[in-house]
Design a protein around this motif. Structure first.
Motif, PDB file in Angstrom:
ATOM      1  N   ALA A  73       4.881   7.820   3.382  1.00 15.17           N
ATOM      2  CA  ALA A  73       3.590   8.408   3.100  1.00 15.17           C
ATOM      3  C   ALA A  73       3.279   8.504   1.882  1.00 15.17           C
ATOM      4  O   ALA A  73       2.181   9.390   1.525  1.00 15.17           O
ATOM      5  N   ASN A  74       4.135   7.845   0.867  1.00 20.79           N
ATOM      6  CA  ASN A  74       3.685   7.721  -0.545  1.00 20.79           C
ATOM      7  C   ASN A  74       2.676   6.527  -0.883  1.00 20.79           C
ATOM      8  O   ASN A  74       3.242   5.531  -0.788  1.00 20.79           O
ATOM      9  N   ILE A  75       1.584   6.822  -0.747  1.00 20.26           N
ATOM     10  CA  ILE A  75       0.474   5.655  -1.055  1.00 20.26           C
ATOM     11  C   ILE A  75       0.568   5.199  -2.307  1.00 20.26           C
ATOM     12  O   ILE A  75       0.458   6.004  -3.393  1.00 20.26           O
ATOM     13  N   CYS A  76       0.561   3.918  -2.476  1.00 21.47           N
ATOM     14  CA  CYS A  76       0.408   3.227  -3.738  1.00 21.47           C
ATOM     15  C   CYS A  76      -0.712   3.632  -4.619  1.00 21.47           C
ATOM     16  O   CYS A  76      -1.848   3.866  -4.001  1.00 21.47           O
ATOM     17  N   ASP A  77      -0.934   3.344  -5.926  1.00 20.87           N
ATOM     18  CA  ASP A  77      -2.023   3.188  -6.755  1.00 20.87           C
ATOM     19  C   ASP A  77      -2.877   1.935  -6.419  1.00 20.87           C
ATOM     20  O   ASP A  77      -3.084   1.202  -7.186  1.00 20.87           O
ATOM     21  N   ILE A  78      -3.598   2.111  -5.385  1.00 21.24           N
ATOM     22  CA  ILE A  78      -4.390   0.909  -4.982  1.00 21.24           C
ATOM     23  C   ILE A  78      -5.437   0.733  -5.925  1.00 21.24           C
ATOM     24  O   ILE A  78      -5.795  -0.509  -6.222  1.00 21.24           O
ATOM     25  N   GLU A  79      -6.345   1.720  -6.228  1.00 22.37           N
ATOM     26  CA  GLU A  79      -7.321   1.316  -7.393  1.00 22.37           C
ATOM     27  C   GLU A  79      -6.647   0.731  -8.756  1.00 22.37           C
ATOM     28  O   GLU A  79      -7.300  -0.269  -9.118  1.00 22.37           O
ATOM     29  N   GLY A  80      -5.533   1.332  -9.026  1.00 19.67           N
ATOM     30  CA  GLY A  80      -4.824   0.686 -10.298  1.00 19.67           C
ATOM     31  C   GLY A  80      -4.419  -0.872 -10.157  1.00 19.67           C
ATOM     32  O   GLY A  80      -4.554  -1.672 -11.081  1.00 19.67           O
ATOM     33  N   MET A  81      -4.044  -1.047  -8.769  1.00 20.73           N
ATOM     34  CA  MET A  81      -3.483  -2.484  -8.437  1.00 20.73           C
ATOM     35  C   MET A  81      -4.749  -3.549  -8.541  1.00 20.73           C
ATOM     36  O   MET A  81      -4.867  -4.747  -8.939  1.00 20.73           O
TER      37      MET A  81
ATOM     38  N   VAL B 241       0.991  -1.143  -0.102  1.00 21.55           N
ATOM     39  CA  VAL B 241      -0.036   0.092  -0.018  1.00 21.55           C
ATOM     40  C   VAL B 241       0.701   1.145  -0.115  1.00 21.55           C
ATOM     41  O   VAL B 241       0.449   2.387  -0.250  1.00 21.55           O
ATOM     42  N   VAL B 242       1.993   1.026   0.255  1.00 19.76           N
ATOM     43  CA  VAL B 242       2.961   2.386   0.122  1.00 19.76           C
ATOM     44  C   VAL B 242       4.309   2.016  -0.590  1.00 19.76           C
ATOM     45  O   VAL B 242       4.779   0.854  -0.623  1.00 19.76           O
ATOM     46  N   LYS B 243       5.007   3.014  -1.194  1.00 24.41           N
ATOM     47  CA  LYS B 243       6.313   3.076  -1.891  1.00 24.41           C
ATOM     48  C   LYS B 243       7.118   2.282  -0.885  1.00 24.41           C
ATOM     49  O   LYS B 243       7.226   2.613   0.360  1.00 24.41           O
ATOM     50  N   LYS B 244       8.324   1.908  -1.628  1.00 25.85           N
ATOM     51  CA  LYS B 244       9.560   1.187  -0.834  1.00 25.85           C
ATOM     52  C   LYS B 244      10.013   2.348   0.108  1.00 25.85           C
ATOM     53  O   LYS B 244      10.258   1.750   1.180  1.00 25.85           O
ATOM     54  N   HIS B 245      10.210   3.503  -0.556  1.00 23.78           N
ATOM     55  CA  HIS B 245      11.088   4.134   0.325  1.00 23.78           C
ATOM     56  C   HIS B 245      10.410   5.600   0.784  1.00 23.78           C
ATOM     57  O   HIS B 245      11.308   6.290   1.580  1.00 23.78           O
ATOM     58  N   LEU B 246       9.341   5.820   0.592  1.00 30.17           N
ATOM     59  CA  LEU B 246       8.492   6.926   1.066  1.00 30.17           C
ATOM     60  C   LEU B 246       7.331   6.227   1.792  1.00 30.17           C
ATOM     61  O   LEU B 246       6.466   6.026   1.187  1.00 30.17           O
TER      62      LEU B 246
END
Length: 345
Positions: A142-150, A135-140
């Protein structure tokens, strides 16, 4: 399995009906090479040349296990493929490995990367492998992944485990809203790394005896409470994974009684052993969360018996013996695919 296999007179543990049935089982391969089974008195078993007959004489047969929490390496490399083989040999038919263990450039933090990661998992046929999305990027953090896209690329299960570590409350709130919007399931690993820091064992008597820094119960309890509160607020289905405390069981029981969409799981060490194992086994018993006291073990067992704890997870985290030399520097984790069934019994 080269030919068909007919097991006669088996005591089949029917998990759906909650009872044991005497039955014959025929295992054969479909057009894709996957093994399928046919069982029950209503099925007409037709023997063909090459069928091996095994007289079970009442021996027990159970459905394959499903594991909600485990770590495997990159399956295209030796370590990851060995982990998958261990899962199959341990009786697992379905596993949900953490994408965190994919490591390096393999960490599927974008929809395109997740799709490739999912396809790679589907290529191996030893067990059914559910691709869990981060749900979040590897190094950030607070940077949420594109959950809808996944979700559009097949993700139904998500996890907060990531190389970036701790997630703040506002970020978790945003994540749960996003997961709820795609009707996903969020596996929450309930541990606050900011509290545990460089702790090695359970805070209390064992920490004093070993003179190692203890891990406070609050590292788990605060995260469990956060998961419960935000699940109620957002309607996100949350699976609380890796509980180790009796208080966690009590909190989850109360949340379920109030209608929160919460489930939870525990690994065998937390109802099989206490923190005293640290004295006898040293770093080999160094787990995250740490082994707890006898009262916690007793409450977790009661939680399994009354249904508060929904399932047993393996929490397979393969660690070599060389990485377990001492408590202070030794790594957390244990290889559990091979031992979870025995410990569970």
């Amino acid at each position: 399995m080269k030919g068909n296999l007919l097991i006669k007179g088996a005591s089949y543990i029917n998990a759906q009906k909650g009872k044991i049935e005497m039955t014959d089982m025929l295992f054969s391969k479909d057009g894709t090479g996957r093994v399928k089974s046919s069982l029950g008195k209503k099925d007409r078993v037709v023997l063909k040349d090459g069928t091996t007959i095994l007289e079970a004489e009442g021996a027990y047969i159970a459905p394959a296990f499903c594991d909600i929490r485990c770590s495997v390496g990159d399956i295209s490399r030796r370590g990851g493929s060995e982990d998958i083989s261990c899962a199959a040999a341990g009786g697992y038919g379905i596993i949900c490995p953490s994408p965190y263990s994919a490591g390096g450039a393999e960490y599927p933090e974008t929809p395109v990367m997740f799709e490739k990661y999912r396809e790679k998992l589907l290529q191996q046929r030893q067990v059914v492998t559910v691709a869990v999305a981060p749900v979040v990027k590897k190094h950030l953090s607070a940077n949420i992944c594109d959950i809808e896209g996944m979700a559009q690329r097949g993700a139904t299960v998500f996890t907060d485990r990531s190389p970036s570590g701790y997630l703040d409350n506002a970020t978790v709130l945003r994540i749960m809203k996003a997961v709820a919007s795609v009707d996903g399931l969020l596996i929450c690993s309930m541990h606050d790394k900011r509290i545990s820091l460089d702790g090695a064992v359970n805070e209390g008597r064992i920490a004093r005896l070993t003179k190692e820094k203890g891990i406070a119960p609050s590292a788990e309890l605060l995260s469990v409470m956060r998961g419960i509160i935000l699940s109620k607020e957002t309607g996100c289905r949350v699976h609380i994974s890796g509980i180790s405390l009796g208080q966690s069981v009590d909190m989850i029981a109360d949340a379920k009684a109030q209608g929160a969409p919460i489930t939870c799981s525990v690994a065998p060490p937390y109802f099989s052993y206490t923190e005293d194992e640290i004295i006898y086994r040293g770093a080999m018993a160094k787990l995250m969360p740490p082994l707890r006291c006898a009262d916690d073990v007793e409450r977790i067992i009661k939680g399994l018996a009354d249904g508060t704890v929904d399932c047993i997870e393996s929490d397979h985290v393969p660690v070599s013996a060389s990485a377990k030399k001492d408590l202070k520097t030794g790594e957390f984790g244990s290889m559990s695919f091979e031992t979870a069934y025995g410990a569970g019994l």
